[in-house]
Write a protein that holds these residues in place. Structure first.
Motif, PDB file in Angstrom:
ATOM      1  N   VAL A 146      17.009  38.261  -0.319  1.00 22.39           N
ATOM      2  CA  VAL A 146      16.668  38.119   0.915  1.00 22.39           C
ATOM      3  C   VAL A 146      15.483  37.770   1.591  1.00 22.39           C
ATOM      4  O   VAL A 146      15.765  36.992   2.539  1.00 22.39           O
ATOM      5  N   ILE A 147      14.456  38.175   0.975  1.00 22.42           N
ATOM      6  CA  ILE A 147      12.948  37.124   1.276  1.00 22.42           C
ATOM      7  C   ILE A 147      12.679  35.438   1.656  1.00 22.42           C
ATOM      8  O   ILE A 147      12.985  35.146   2.267  1.00 22.42           O
ATOM      9  N   ASP A 148      13.950  35.148   0.385  1.00 21.18           N
ATOM     10  CA  ASP A 148      13.725  33.599   0.093  1.00 21.18           C
ATOM     11  C   ASP A 148      14.560  33.374   0.672  1.00 21.18           C
ATOM     12  O   ASP A 148      14.241  31.800   1.504  1.00 21.18           O
ATOM     13  N   TYR A 149      15.822  33.791   1.160  1.00 18.42           N
ATOM     14  CA  TYR A 149      17.182  32.929   1.381  1.00 18.42           C
ATOM     15  C   TYR A 149      17.618  33.192   2.750  1.00 18.42           C
ATOM     16  O   TYR A 149      18.422  32.883   3.205  1.00 18.42           O
ATOM     17  N   VAL A 150      17.228  34.294   3.439  1.00 10.70           N
ATOM     18  CA  VAL A 150      17.364  35.044   4.430  1.00 10.70           C
ATOM     19  C   VAL A 150      15.970  34.619   5.544  1.00 10.70           C
ATOM     20  O   VAL A 150      15.500  33.679   6.461  1.00 10.70           O
ATOM     21  N   PHE A 151      14.898  34.830   4.360  1.00 10.71           N
ATOM     22  CA  PHE A 151      13.146  34.253   5.436  1.00 10.71           C
ATOM     23  C   PHE A 151      13.024  33.182   5.035  1.00 10.71           C
ATOM     24  O   PHE A 151      12.147  32.956   5.508  1.00 10.71           O
ATOM     25  N   MET A 152      13.989  32.228   4.218  1.00  9.57           N
ATOM     26  CA  MET A 152      13.125  30.908   3.622  1.00  9.57           C
ATOM     27  C   MET A 152      12.142  30.901   3.370  1.00  9.57           C
ATOM     28  O   MET A 152      11.406  29.480   3.360  1.00  9.57           O
ATOM     29  N   MET A 153      11.710  31.321   2.150  1.00  6.38           N
ATOM     30  CA  MET A 153      10.827  31.590   1.370  1.00  6.38           C
ATOM     31  C   MET A 153      10.431  31.082  -0.285  1.00  6.38           C
ATOM     32  O   MET A 153      10.052  31.528  -1.045  1.00  6.38           O
ATOM     33  N   TYR A 154      11.878  31.087  -0.456  1.00  3.60           N
ATOM     34  CA  TYR A 154      12.269  30.340  -1.287  1.00  3.60           C
ATOM     35  C   TYR A 154      11.568  28.863  -2.124  1.00  3.60           C
ATOM     36  O   TYR A 154      10.734  28.527  -1.302  1.00  3.60           O
ATOM     37  N   PRO A 155      11.020  29.112  -3.345  1.00  2.99           N
ATOM     38  CA  PRO A 155       9.746  28.027  -4.071  1.00  2.99           C
ATOM     39  C   PRO A 155      10.828  26.697  -3.529  1.00  2.99           C
ATOM     40  O   PRO A 155      12.315  26.886  -3.905  1.00  2.99           O
TER      41      PRO A 155
END
Length: 198
Positions: A146-155
């Motif tokens: 969720v953090i990576d792909y909802v809040f866009m914090m992905y590598p």
């Protein structure tokens, strides 16, 4: 007991793995340095996925060297080592396909991350994971998606950033696969519970 299992239990081998994984963890956090510099503070813990996975495994190895089991770290390590190990391999292959080229570090990352996935699985028979460990690790893993792909914090992989939605979808199902694998290896009738060498 077959020879590989005997080697995996030896303290000298555990120390070798601990040194390798510690070095890899430090390198991983350095690799994320530029992205961490622009990441909001409350998201920092969720951004460097792979080095955090190997950090979990470092704690597992320390416990094994001490003749102990730290079940929560074992659950976190198994799930995240497999997930991010496979994820990095797939992302670098996708980068090669899209760009037609891959820097030598990409091949190095594929090899090292595949090794991460393998080592997590190889040590599964030694884990003593309880259900609450599994649940907490599962929440951590899915929350990280969720953090990576909802809040866009992905590598950040610039050459394949146009596929972020598809990558997010793939990553979610990779998390589910990692959870299912952990269940099979540690809770089902197919799990092998070998006693840890004291």
């Amino acid at each position: 007991m077959f020879p590989l299992a005997m080697v995996l239990r030896e303290k000298w081998f555990l120390w070798v793995l601990l040194i390798i994984n510690t070095a890899g963890t430090i390198y991983g956090y350095i690799w994320y340095k530029s992205q961490l510099a622009i990441t909001p503070g409350h998201f920092l813990i969720f951004v460097p996925d792979s080095p955090t996975a190997s950090l979990f495994f470092c704690f597992v190895l320390v416990a094994f060297i001490l003749g102990k089991n730290w079940g929560l770290f074992e659950a976190l390590a198994l799930i995240t080592l497999y997930k991010y190990g496979i994820w990095a391999v797939v992302m670098n292959i996708l980068t090669l396909i899209v760009s037609g080229d891959l820097h030598w570090t990409g091949y190095m990352l594929m090899a090292s991350h595949l090794a991460m996935a393998i080592e997590g699985i190889l040590y599964a028979p030694f884990y003593r994971i309880k259900w609450w460990h599994f649940v907490v690790a599962g929440i951590w893993t899915l929350h990280n998606d969720v953090i990576d792909y909802v809040f866009m914090m992905y590598p950040v992989y610039h050459s394949i950033s146009m596929y972020v939605k598809e990558i997010g979808y793939f990553t979610f199902w990779l998390s589910i696969t990692a959870l299912f694998l952990t269940y099979i290896l540690c809770f089902s009738k197919y799990s092998a519970q070998w006693p840890l060498k004291k």
